[in-house]
Design an enzyme around this catalytic site. Structure first.
Site, PDB file in Angstrom:
ATOM      1  N   ARG A 126      48.689  -5.560 -11.352  1.00 57.04           N
ATOM      2  CA  ARG A 126      49.812  -5.024 -11.157  1.00 57.04           C
ATOM      3  C   ARG A 126      50.796  -4.626 -12.476  1.00 57.04           C
ATOM      4  NH1 ARG A 126      54.082  -6.477  -6.459  1.00 57.04           N
ATOM      5  NH2 ARG A 126      52.253  -5.511  -5.269  1.00 57.04           N
TER       6      ARG A 126
ATOM      7  N   HIS B 175      48.604   1.319  -3.902  1.00 53.97           N
ATOM      8  CA  HIS B 175      48.667  -0.009  -3.524  1.00 53.97           C
ATOM      9  C   HIS B 175      47.715  -0.206  -2.582  1.00 53.97           C
ATOM     10  CE1 HIS B 175      49.633  -4.209  -3.194  1.00 53.97           C
ATOM     11  NE2 HIS B 175      50.932  -4.363  -2.866  1.00 53.97           N
TER      12      HIS B 175
ATOM     13  N   LYS C 218      55.239  -9.439 -26.975  1.00 55.81           N
ATOM     14  CA  LYS C 218      55.217  -9.459 -28.444  1.00 55.81           C
ATOM     15  C   LYS C 218      54.687  -8.471 -29.278  1.00 55.81           C
ATOM     16  CE  LYS C 218      53.650 -14.391 -28.457  1.00 55.81           C
ATOM     17  NZ  LYS C 218      52.571 -15.294 -28.818  1.00 55.81           N
TER      18      LYS C 218
ATOM     19  N   ARG D 184      54.255 -12.210  -3.267  1.00 58.88           N
ATOM     20  CA  ARG D 184      53.301 -12.433  -2.107  1.00 58.88           C
ATOM     21  C   ARG D 184      52.091 -11.677  -2.271  1.00 58.88           C
ATOM     22  NH1 ARG D 184      56.744 -10.072   2.554  1.00 58.88           N
ATOM     23  NH2 ARG D 184      58.304 -10.856   0.924  1.00 58.88           N
ATOM     24  N   THR D 185      52.222 -10.520  -3.115  1.00 57.15           N
ATOM     25  CA  THR D 185      50.723  -9.880  -3.362  1.00 57.15           C
ATOM     26  C   THR D 185      49.871 -10.948  -4.339  1.00 57.15           C
ATOM     27  OG1 THR D 185      51.764  -8.146  -3.269  1.00 57.15           O
ATOM     28  CG2 THR D 185      49.609  -8.021  -4.409  1.00 57.15           C
TER      29      THR D 185
END
Lengths: 426, 309
Positions: free
Chosen positions: B108, B136, B86, B58-59
């Site tokens: 994020r 947040h 990697k 959702r974010t």
């Protein structure tokens, strides 16, 4: 080869006096007011001359992790910090858990010729906490004590055996005090700052529980337990009680634990990430009081180089540890400036007590017949500790780029000048 | 006063005026979102990258829609497809994204402090879309916007945040912003999820009843099981639900006009029962989701305006 250090303010653990120091070959031949003719004269006017510092807790990352530091760069960092004897911990790769590696480490340091390197062997094979190393063999090879530093010895039974066995050889055990079952992935002290930052913490009790256990095992065995890098108020209380009751315990603290609190972490600066972690104001106060009142035996650096790339990363991914050798003198001098200790006490904490504990009969004191391991200190010199001065291959110190006060301006090892502070005449 | 910083990493340094700047702007963008043509031009010709090193639906979608509605080219990047697998470092990955002339990076990450670290080491604007347990900020702003929209003001409010507070970045950002606005914040949850929370100066409640009584807004938090590796947590979900979950029976302690918010996704029957979560008298959970787009448009618009200004 003869050298005269004239106009020296000699600081020993028990006195400070003005005199000249006559060095012949490796030894101090005389402490005198005369000025005999010598090959070399060093004028130490206005400076302090102390016994070469002995750092009982360093990590030189050699063998195996030489990209962080090696015995050569570690030696250079040491003498630039006034340190002439170093005890490197065993968490190398391979681990120093046998006589062959111990001999190799000593030989490499001898070849460089800047310091005496006295290895600390691992307590357990591969530092896996299970089987005690061949202590006798390693002592014959030159190991002076035993520690799985970086990791605690979790098993009480193994620790008991290590204390009993090291005692048999007249040696001692250094434990990294940490009850890992209370860690759950902690990256800093558990408390106000960790709550604000959203970083999992390590409570002080994690250290204190293990200190308690080891003190009880020392009581049981009569062995000598040396508590590494004490960081908490209650650890010190426990050590004091044990010592008052005759338990064979010594302890060390680091400059970062008597200088900084957890508040330094508010910006997620990985250069303040260390284990044990920086703790609260009350812990720092307790550590400083323990230094002043004689409970602390030695100040050590826990010099822990990590490559820049390893610290330039998310906080929780970064390794623990900071450089320490070249900031030992300025940070310890802060204790003198703050009136907490005298210069004599500084010498006792950074040299004399370690020499006694390690039974180094020719070190730790400036006197006729002793090894000419000396550091000339300018306590008032201000300078920027920059990357040019830094001798380590790594630069993981929060003090890089900062102005420091007090430095080793000249370091002498076994009668030879092994470090000169750039552009300073001593 | 508008917001003039390069990045939005935290609510802890937002002034009251700056918070209202975002909320007022969000109101305008919400009106746009409810119109037939949901499009503005303030990010026309700009590129935003959603750099998500932790799973999110959702974010990420909310930021993507927000950027596109402002006319930007919005690119999604997730770590499962990235070079970090990697062995590339976070900052190298970000710098590669920025080298492609990215204007805004929405980050994020699973590490607390990661967004701040990125912001300090890149020239692009950085928006913190959730960093570890830390913060947040866009979620806190959309919570405030939802409350403001429903109640008409943010004065004299008491908010209870209930559940897994320690592992909640939503809680931290809300606490900072709400305290700046003078909102009283109460916290309640199992003790192992409240470790060190006294640090925030909020009232720590001893029971669900204490948390619910005289409370205007309840923010229920999800149990962050994925952030509790190796930790000793509560004994069972069943026990959690009994003592710390919001049920119809416990709602008798709450005010009749109480608002219930939840950052989602909801664990139905754990932290909140469906008969409460879906009760239209209380719940504003879908309003939060809708408002999230408007708030994120306000954030992106503001940062780009700063660059142009």
């Amino acid at each position: 080869m003869t050298t005269l250090i004239k106009n020296a303010t000699i600081v020993n653990f028990n006195e400070t006096k003005k005199a000249n120091i006559l060095i012949e070959s490796e030894m101090i031949a005389d402490i005198t007011t005369d000025e005999p003719k010598t090959d070399t004269i060093i004028d130490a006017n206005g400076k302090l001359v102390m016994p070469g510092l002995i750092d009982m807790h360093v990590h030189f990352r050699d063998p195996g992790l030489e990209y962080k530091d090696d015995i050569n760069s570690g030696s250079e960092s040491a003498v630039a910090g006034g340190v002439t004897t170093c005890l490197p911990m065993a968490n190398t790769n391979p681990i120093n858990d046998n006589a062959v590696i111990t001999r190799d480490m000593i030989a490499k340091a001898k070849a460089r010729g800047l310091i005496d390197l006295l290895p600390i062997g691992a307590i357990t094979k591969s530092m896996d906490g299970n089987k005690v190393v061949e202590m006798g063999d390693m002592i014959n090879a030159g190991a002076v004590a035993f520690s799985d530093d970086g990791l605690p010895v979790a098993s009480s039974d193994v620790m008991r055996y290590a204390l009993e066995y090291s005692k048999h050889f007249g040696s001692f055990v250094i434990n990294h005090s940490q009850d890992c079952s209370l860690c759950h992935g902690g990256h800093m002290n558990e408390g106000r700052v960790s709550a604000i930052l959203g970083i999992k913490g390590m409570p002080r009790e994690q250290e204190e529980i293990m200190v308690s256990r080891d003190l009880l095992l020392a009581k049981l065995t009569g062995g000598h337990i040396h508590i590494a890098h004490v960081s908490s108020e209650w650890s010190l209380k426990l050590i004091k009680q044990a010592r008052d009751e005759g338990i064979n315990v010594t302890c060390e603290v680091t400059p970062h634990h008597f200088t900084y609190t957890e508040d330094e972490l508010m910006n997620y600066d990985t250069n303040f990430k260390m284990s044990p972690p920086l703790r609260t104001k009350s812990d720092v106060t307790a550590v400083r009081e323990a230094i002043a009142n004689g409970l602390v035996d030695v100040i050590v650096t826990d010099h822990a180089p990590h490559h820049d790339d390893e610290k330039f990363i998310e906080f929780d991914k970064a390794p623990f540890g900071i450089l320490g050798l070249q900031t030992l003198i300025p940070l310890t001098l802060n204790l003198v400036r703050d009136g907490l200790i005298s210069y004599e006490k500084m010498v006792e904490l950074t040299s004399t007590n370690a020499a006694k504990m390690l039974n180094l009969k020719d070190k730790g004191v400036i006197a006729k017949g002793m090894l000419a391991d000396l550091v000339i200190v300018d306590p008032d010199m201000e300078y920027v500790y920059d990357k040019n001065l830094n001798k380590s291959k790594s630069s993981n110190s929060p003090l890089i780029g900062k102005t420091l006060k007090g430095a080793a301006v000249k370091t002498i090892k076994s009668g030879k000048v092994v470090f000169d502070f750039p552009n300073v005449v001593a | 006063m508008s917001y003039t910083k390069k990045d939005l990493i935290t609510t802890s340094n937002l002034t009251k005026d700056e918070i209202y700047h975002f909320l007022n702007l969000a109101k305008e963008f919400k009106a746009l979102n409810n119109s037939d043509v949901k499009k503005a031009k303030s990010l026309y010709g700009k590129t935003t990258v959603n750099a998500f090193f932790e799973n999110s639906t959702r974010t990420r979608t909310s930021f993507e829609i927000a950027a596109k509605r402002l006319g930007a080219d919005a690119i999604n990047f997730s770590s499962s497809q990235s070079s970090t697998k990697k062995g590339e470092t976070l900052i190298d990955t970000i710098n590669n994204i920025v080298a492609m002339k990215t204007d805004i990076v929405v980050v994020r990450h699973y590490s607390s402090g990661a967004a701040k670290f990125v912001a300090a080491n890149t020239d692009a604007h950085v928006v913190n879309a959730g960093d570890g347990l830390n913060e947040h900020p866009s979620q806190a702003l959309l919570d405030l916007f939802t409350i403001l929209e429903h109640r008409g003001n943010l004065e004299n409010l008491t908010v209870a945040i209930i559940g897994d507070i320690f592992h909640s970045r939503v809680a931290r950002s809300n606490i900072y912003a709400m305290q700046t606005l003078g909102i009283k914040v109460k916290l309640f949850g199992p003790p192992m999820m409240l470790t060190g929370m006294e640090a925030f100066g909020c009232r720590i409640c001893k029971s669900m009843q204490e948390a619910l009584e005289d409370t205007d807004v309840i923010i229920m938090l999800r149990i962050q099981l994925e952030r509790q590796d190796d930790e000793v947590t509560f004994p069972s979900v069943r026990e959690y639900s009994n003592f710390f979950g919001l049920t119809r029976a416990k709602m008798k302690f709450a005010k009749d006009d109480v608002m219930i918010l939840h950052p989602g996704p909801i664990n139905r029957g754990v932290e909140i029962n469906s008969d409460v979560a879906d009760d239209p008298r209380y719940t504003h959970i879908l309003n939060q989701v809708e408002n999230g787009v408007a708030v994120r448009m306000a954030i992106l618009h503001t940062l780009i305006s700063n660059k142009q200004g």
